[in-house]
Design a protein around this motif. Structure first.
Motif, PDB file in Angstrom:
ATOM      1  N   CYS A   1      31.988 -68.984 -77.112  1.00 47.68           N
ATOM      2  CA  CYS A   1      32.219 -69.363 -78.696  1.00 47.68           C
ATOM      3  C   CYS A   1      33.206 -70.246 -78.922  1.00 47.68           C
ATOM      4  O   CYS A   1      34.211 -70.620 -78.050  1.00 47.68           O
ATOM      5  N   ASP A   2      33.033 -70.984 -80.155  1.00 50.37           N
ATOM      6  CA  ASP A   2      34.115 -71.593 -80.445  1.00 50.37           C
ATOM      7  C   ASP A   2      35.401 -70.945 -81.260  1.00 50.37           C
ATOM      8  O   ASP A   2      36.402 -71.639 -81.383  1.00 50.37           O
ATOM      9  N   LEU A   3      34.981 -70.030 -82.137  1.00 46.53           N
ATOM     10  CA  LEU A   3      35.717 -69.282 -82.687  1.00 46.53           C
ATOM     11  C   LEU A   3      35.547 -67.687 -82.468  1.00 46.53           C
ATOM     12  O   LEU A   3      34.465 -67.335 -82.298  1.00 46.53           O
ATOM     13  N   PHE A   4      36.661 -66.831 -82.335  1.00 48.04           N
ATOM     14  CA  PHE A   4      36.502 -65.660 -82.113  1.00 48.04           C
ATOM     15  C   PHE A   4      37.189 -64.721 -83.201  1.00 48.04           C
ATOM     16  O   PHE A   4      38.199 -64.773 -83.514  1.00 48.04           O
ATOM     17  N   ILE A   5      36.497 -63.866 -83.621  1.00 47.70           N
ATOM     18  CA  ILE A   5      36.744 -63.041 -84.918  1.00 47.70           C
ATOM     19  C   ILE A   5      36.790 -61.638 -84.436  1.00 47.70           C
ATOM     20  O   ILE A   5      35.996 -60.942 -83.833  1.00 47.70           O
ATOM     21  N   LEU A   6      37.843 -60.989 -84.928  1.00 48.40           N
ATOM     22  CA  LEU A   6      38.090 -59.603 -84.509  1.00 48.40           C
ATOM     23  C   LEU A   6      38.200 -58.947 -85.840  1.00 48.40           C
ATOM     24  O   LEU A   6      38.828 -58.984 -86.750  1.00 48.40           O
ATOM     25  N   LEU A   7      36.763 -57.787 -85.644  1.00 47.37           N
ATOM     26  CA  LEU A   7      36.780 -57.107 -86.992  1.00 47.37           C
ATOM     27  C   LEU A   7      37.263 -55.477 -86.737  1.00 47.37           C
ATOM     28  O   LEU A   7      37.309 -55.008 -85.760  1.00 47.37           O
ATOM     29  N   LEU A   8      38.207 -55.111 -87.784  1.00 47.72           N
ATOM     30  CA  LEU A   8      39.014 -54.034 -87.819  1.00 47.72           C
ATOM     31  C   LEU A   8      38.661 -53.037 -88.912  1.00 47.72           C
ATOM     32  O   LEU A   8      38.240 -53.873 -90.104  1.00 47.72           O
ATOM     33  N   ALA A   9      38.739 -51.871 -88.981  1.00 41.42           N
ATOM     34  CA  ALA A   9      38.778 -50.881 -90.013  1.00 41.42           C
ATOM     35  C   ALA A   9      40.200 -50.724 -90.432  1.00 41.42           C
ATOM     36  O   ALA A   9      41.293 -50.822 -89.584  1.00 41.42           O
TER      37      ALA A   9
ATOM     38  N   ALA B   1      37.842 -74.805 -87.377  1.00 41.71           N
ATOM     39  CA  ALA B   1      36.776 -75.555 -86.323  1.00 41.71           C
ATOM     40  C   ALA B   1      37.149 -77.186 -86.690  1.00 41.71           C
ATOM     41  O   ALA B   1      36.990 -77.751 -85.758  1.00 41.71           O
ATOM     42  N   ASP B   2      37.242 -77.399 -87.976  1.00 44.27           N
ATOM     43  CA  ASP B   2      37.466 -78.725 -88.275  1.00 44.27           C
ATOM     44  C   ASP B   2      38.566 -79.281 -87.469  1.00 44.27           C
ATOM     45  O   ASP B   2      38.660 -80.578 -87.119  1.00 44.27           O
ATOM     46  N   TRP B   3      39.579 -78.657 -87.844  1.00 44.10           N
ATOM     47  CA  TRP B   3      40.825 -78.957 -87.193  1.00 44.10           C
ATOM     48  C   TRP B   3      40.807 -79.289 -85.607  1.00 44.10           C
ATOM     49  O   TRP B   3      41.162 -80.174 -84.817  1.00 44.10           O
ATOM     50  N   ARG B   4      39.891 -78.245 -84.926  1.00 44.04           N
ATOM     51  CA  ARG B   4      40.014 -78.367 -83.469  1.00 44.04           C
ATOM     52  C   ARG B   4      39.043 -79.568 -83.287  1.00 44.04           C
ATOM     53  O   ARG B   4      39.412 -80.160 -81.978  1.00 44.04           O
ATOM     54  N   ARG B   5      38.013 -79.763 -84.075  1.00 46.65           N
ATOM     55  CA  ARG B   5      37.063 -80.844 -83.762  1.00 46.65           C
ATOM     56  C   ARG B   5      37.974 -82.142 -83.697  1.00 46.65           C
ATOM     57  O   ARG B   5      37.733 -83.091 -82.957  1.00 46.65           O
ATOM     58  N   ALA B   6      38.656 -82.209 -84.897  1.00 42.30           N
ATOM     59  CA  ALA B   6      39.301 -83.486 -84.975  1.00 42.30           C
ATOM     60  C   ALA B   6      40.657 -83.728 -84.166  1.00 42.30           C
ATOM     61  O   ALA B   6      41.019 -84.832 -83.514  1.00 42.30           O
ATOM     62  N   GLN B   7      41.294 -82.621 -83.630  1.00 43.91           N
ATOM     63  CA  GLN B   7      42.122 -82.811 -82.323  1.00 43.91           C
ATOM     64  C   GLN B   7      41.687 -83.008 -80.940  1.00 43.91           C
ATOM     65  O   GLN B   7      42.578 -83.077 -80.296  1.00 43.91           O
ATOM     66  N   GLY B   8      40.333 -82.619 -80.903  1.00 42.49           N
ATOM     67  CA  GLY B   8      39.654 -82.867 -79.640  1.00 42.49           C
ATOM     68  C   GLY B   8      39.675 -81.718 -78.956  1.00 42.49           C
ATOM     69  O   GLY B   8      38.982 -81.626 -77.811  1.00 42.49           O
ATOM     70  N   HIS B   9      40.163 -80.699 -79.433  1.00 38.78           N
ATOM     71  CA  HIS B   9      40.164 -79.344 -78.619  1.00 38.78           C
ATOM     72  C   HIS B   9      38.823 -78.624 -78.401  1.00 38.78           C
ATOM     73  O   HIS B   9      38.455 -77.842 -77.514  1.00 38.78           O
ATOM     74  N   TRP B  10      38.053 -78.963 -79.517  1.00 42.53           N
ATOM     75  CA  TRP B  10      36.461 -78.560 -79.517  1.00 42.53           C
ATOM     76  C   TRP B  10      35.751 -79.141 -78.281  1.00 42.53           C
ATOM     77  O   TRP B  10      35.076 -78.097 -77.336  1.00 42.53           O
ATOM     78  N   ALA B  11      35.926 -80.345 -78.055  1.00 47.86           N
ATOM     79  CA  ALA B  11      34.999 -80.729 -76.863  1.00 47.86           C
ATOM     80  C   ALA B  11      35.714 -80.484 -75.611  1.00 47.86           C
ATOM     81  O   ALA B  11      34.841 -80.073 -74.834  1.00 47.86           O
ATOM     82  N   THR B  12      36.906 -80.417 -75.532  1.00 43.61           N
ATOM     83  CA  THR B  12      37.780 -80.099 -74.427  1.00 43.61           C
ATOM     84  C   THR B  12      37.282 -78.590 -73.964  1.00 43.61           C
ATOM     85  O   THR B  12      36.930 -78.422 -72.873  1.00 43.61           O
ATOM     86  N   ARG B  13      37.356 -77.831 -75.147  1.00 37.28           N
ATOM     87  CA  ARG B  13      37.055 -76.373 -74.833  1.00 37.28           C
ATOM     88  C   ARG B  13      35.658 -76.082 -74.520  1.00 37.28           C
ATOM     89  O   ARG B  13      35.443 -75.477 -73.400  1.00 37.28           O
TER      90      ARG B  13
END
Lengths: 324, 324
Positions: free
Chosen positions: A163-171, A254-266
């Protein structure tokens, strides 16, 4: 089966074709496998969805969250696919997404596609199947892919590498009550969402959120995080409260990571990870076949009981394999 | 080299023989390797020390802690060995234990044995060398083995799979300052010690300790932990304050695990882990040899750039290997 028409109708976004295509990649039959590879080749990898991993133990309200969050997204005209990574379901025979009745409205939404996890035991198989299902959903033009995991065993690692983003859901937790967050999962989270921040539970949700925000600050910063991330926030999936803010955070990240190139690298790193995994798995498969499997088990037992050393036992098995 | 006399003098506890034996297991020469295996076989695994893993980033006062803590133990008549797991030292050419000048008093103590980490790059090699050095120290009758790591890369995992107790040493942090704890290390800790709880830093140390105690409570309980563990405590290695309490905690935890059977179970699991690792490493070694190494790199690059898929690339490499 003729692959070309299936590839074509899948690429037009037809959900029935997508469902058939995923059934094909899930099949263990050798002829199906060959067709699956042909199909994946045919659809290519030209389209990219936002892949969101979602982890949470039973009871945190994951289904309600996916239902509410999914409807928020489809309400904005987004096409949403929901997949599950759940190796444990193979043992119980069930699926964490059940028969979709837990997400009644989302499952009827023409912009949504929900796929329960298959009954498949082997982790490597689950990883490959999910990876291929994700590729098919992207080819079918979905904008967002939610990849759900209960966070047991190694499933969270699989999701993190998909995944591109990882969300942890808690109670919300009361006082010193333990959340039982699986060791290692907190470290992967880009966003921690404390759900059920409604009614009587709201104060507890706020406290829990503050606890996790504090814990996140104790961790080392990752290069793929802008200042202030990872974040902890409260939401109420039941009252659809905080979901838009959470979605705004996800988009900003996600936008920040795209702009910084982290998205494509990842994405490139993830593909390499799976290449290496497939390669290793192929080489290590010899250990799963008899008589080697039995010999490895016996040597492992001898090592555990102190009758042999790790080195001597490994040498013995390797010598057997090299003679074969 | 004649192995029998070396094995014998090592077992009498002679430190020079121990040093020579460790040099032997560290050697990459094939004849030395055969002698090393003979030596390990000869000394057996009849004696067990308490193996304590110690992780902490540079600047937390690890050397001072080892010096003070080691002297506390030798003061009680215990024989103490200090080893280092430091794959990064291979790159810098140095050793985290340096030339022992950082632990001047302990290194002169006849009850202590300090071994700097060798210059060796490969992680698998570091793991095996440390594992074998631990076995030699146990055979030489040491009561306590401190295994030090800077907690970079995979060295913490190596240490966790080698030790009975895992200690994380931290420095006080001011306010929201990030500690930079490597993601994953906190989860392994049996005891978190916030060092430098002296002078001006004492209030900050207490705050940091409370933060980590809070973070530990958010993690899932492990079967090998009695109620109240893992714990966070403050110490001052400089003023020798809190070290006896910390040692009492370590002993209590070790005793509990011994009584509950976790100790023996864990040692068996660790041995099996290393057997599996050696076996996998032996099978995967083919990937490190040319021309396969170059092909794997090229295919990995193609996958990262989207010119090939993980499955197709893996299939191609495996087909080449099976033909060979």
């Amino acid at each position: 089966m003729d692959i070309a028409p299936l590839a074509h109708s899948l690429q037009t976004g037809d959900r029935r074709s997508l469902a058939r295509a995923i059934t094909l990649v899930e099949s263990a039959r050798a002829d199906h496998r060959a067709q699956a590879l042909e199909l994946l080749q045919a659809v290519g990898n030209g389209k990219q969805a936002l892949r969101i991993g979602l982890s949470g133990t039973p009871g945190v309200g994951k289904s309600t969250f996916i239902e509410s969050f999914g409807l928020l997204l489809t309400g904005q005209g987004k096409r949403v696919a929901v997949l599950a990574v759940d190796p444990s379901s193979a043992r119980s025979g069930g699926s964490i997404l059940g028969d979709k009745t837990r997400m009644e409205r989302l499952s009827r939404d023409p912009l949504a596609f929900i796929r329960p996890s298959p009954s498949q035991a082997q982790m490597g198989g689950v990883a490959r199947r999910t990876r291929e299902a994700v590729a098919l959903c992207e080819a079918a033009g979905f904008d967002i892919i939610l990849i759900e995991t209960v966070g047991v065993g190694q499933s969270e690692t699989v999701v993190a590498e998909l995944c591109d983003l990882f969300i942890l859901l808690l109670a919300p937790a009361g006082g010193d009550e333990l959340q039982g967050v699986k060791r290692g999962i907190m470290e992967m989270a880009d966003l921690i969402l404390v759900n059920k921040a409604d009614g009587d539970l709201k104060p507890a949700a706020l406290r829990t959120c503050a606890d996790y925000a504090g814990a996140l600050r104790l961790l080392r910063k990752r290069p793929q995080d802008p200042p202030g991330y990872p974040k902890a926030m409260t939401v109420s999936a039941l009252e659809q409260d905080g979901l838009e803010t959470a979605w705004a955070e996800m988009q900003a990240l996600a936008d920040w990571r795209r702009a910084q190139g982290h998205w494509a690298t990842r994405r490139g790193q993830q593909a390499q990870h799976w290449f290496t995994e497939e390669l290793r798995r192929g080489l290590l498969a010899v250990l799963e076949v008899e008589p080697t499997r039995g010999i490895v088990a016996a040597e492992g037992q001898a090592v555990a009981e102190g009758r042999s050393t790790p080195e001597a036992a490994a040498r013995q098995v390797l010598a057997l394999l090299h003679r074969a």
